[in-house]
Scaffold this active site. Structure first.
Site, short mmCIF file in Angstrom:
data_model
loop_
_atom_site.label_atom_id
_atom_site.label_comp_id
_atom_site.label_asym_id
_atom_site.label_seq_id
_atom_site.Cartn_x
_atom_site.Cartn_y
_atom_site.Cartn_z
N LEU A 88 35.40 48.91 42.14
CA LEU A 88 35.67 50.29 42.55
C LEU A 88 37.17 50.58 42.57
O LEU A 88 37.69 51.23 43.48
CB LEU A 88 35.06 50.59 43.92
N CYS A 89 37.88 50.07 41.57
CA CYS A 89 39.33 50.32 41.46
C CYS A 89 39.71 50.70 40.03
O CYS A 89 40.75 50.29 39.52
CB CYS A 89 40.13 49.13 41.95
#
Length: 299
Positions: A88-89
């Site tokens: 999630l980056c």
């Protein structure tokens, strides 16, 4: 067209997702401030230490005899790949993995084909990516980010240094994301071992002519260089890990901010669809009532 119940369910789901992405953005922003402070404080020290090493060892005969400066034909390669433990980056981890694969293709393709390229993974995402591709992966230091400190990174640096000094590796390179700002991370590849003489050139550009400087060493020249070289190598890797840590939080904050914006746009569209569907249902009901009333009147 979807029913009112389905649209309401989607709106509720996206609302929940938006709240999660907002919270993750705030958490990443708080962690980013601490991580950014850590790397900005370490950088001047690491740069000065490298410059000092280049200056002191420029005219020192004992420096060339140090095992960490011995260049030899490259047959066995160690790539230290620094990624994150979580996703999630955005493209943070993907860019580092692509950078490592690019280094292998461009510089060490023969060694990779013969199985002489080993990956030391710092961060779970990098370890998983290279294990899926069938590479030899050292996962001893994959949990360095669990309690990030110089001590945890030092053990990884010492293992790489011992492997180079014992001839297990002929070259060691570090691939990581360098932190510029929250929205920009640059993939860097730095040679960790053997130590290159680029530091000396950098100090000369800064106005220091190393060849014309005479030093008085206390304690002896050999003791100072023997202590300075390993410390510089460890600090170099620690700086790369701190850079990657700050870059991860910046990338996650940016990704969650964008996800929150996208959720907001999607909610606008769904609410418009919901209102149109509701109006169409009401209009249909009115027409049915009017039609029924007219039928009764005509009867």
């Amino acid at each position: 067209m979807a029913s009112l119940k389905e649209v309401r369910a989607r709106i509720t789901s996206i609302n929940s997702t938006q709240q999660i992405t907002k919270a993750m953005k705030m958490v990443a922003a708080a962690k980013l401030r601490r991580a950014q402070d850590n790397i900005t404080q370490l950088r001047p020290y690491a740069q000065k230490l490298s410059q000092m090493l280049g200056t002191v060892s420029a005219g020192a005969e004992s420096a060339s005899e140090n095992p960490y400066r011995q260049a030899r034909p490259v047959e066995r390669v160690l790539l230290i790949v620094v990624t994150s433990d979580r996703g999630l980056c955005g493209a943070f981890n993907t860019n580092v993995v692509k950078g490592a694969l690019s280094v292998m293709d461009e510089k060490y393709s023969a060694q990779a084909r013969s199985g002489n390229v080993e990956i030391m993974a710092i961060g779970k995402k990098g370890a998983e990516a290279f294990q899926r591709r069938g590479f030899k992966v050292n996962t001893s230091h994959v949990d360095a980010f669990t309690k990030l400190s110089f001590a945890s990174v030092r053990t990884a640096a010492e293992e790489a240094m011992d492997g180079f000094a014992n001839g297990r590796y002929d070259i060691v390179e570090v691939i990581y994301n360098e932190f510029k700002n929250a929205a920009m991370q640059i993939v860097r590849t730095e040679q960790m071992l053997p130590i290159v003489s680029a530091d000396t050139a950098g100090s000369s550009k800064a106005g220091v002519t190393t060849a014309s400087v005479n030093y008085i060493f206390e304690p002896s020249e050999i003791e100072i260089i023997t202590e300075l070289i390993p410390k510089t190598i460890k600090i170099q890797l620690y700086k790369a890990v701190l850079d990657s840590n700050a870059s991860e939080h910046g990338a996650r904050m940016t990704a969650m901010d964008k996800a929150t914006e996208n959720a907001g746009e999607l909610l606008k569209e769904l609410r418009l669809v919901y209102n149109r569907t509701r109006q169409a249902a009401i209009t249909t009901e009115i027409l049915e009532i009017v039609g029924g009333a007219e039928a009764l009147a005509s009867a």
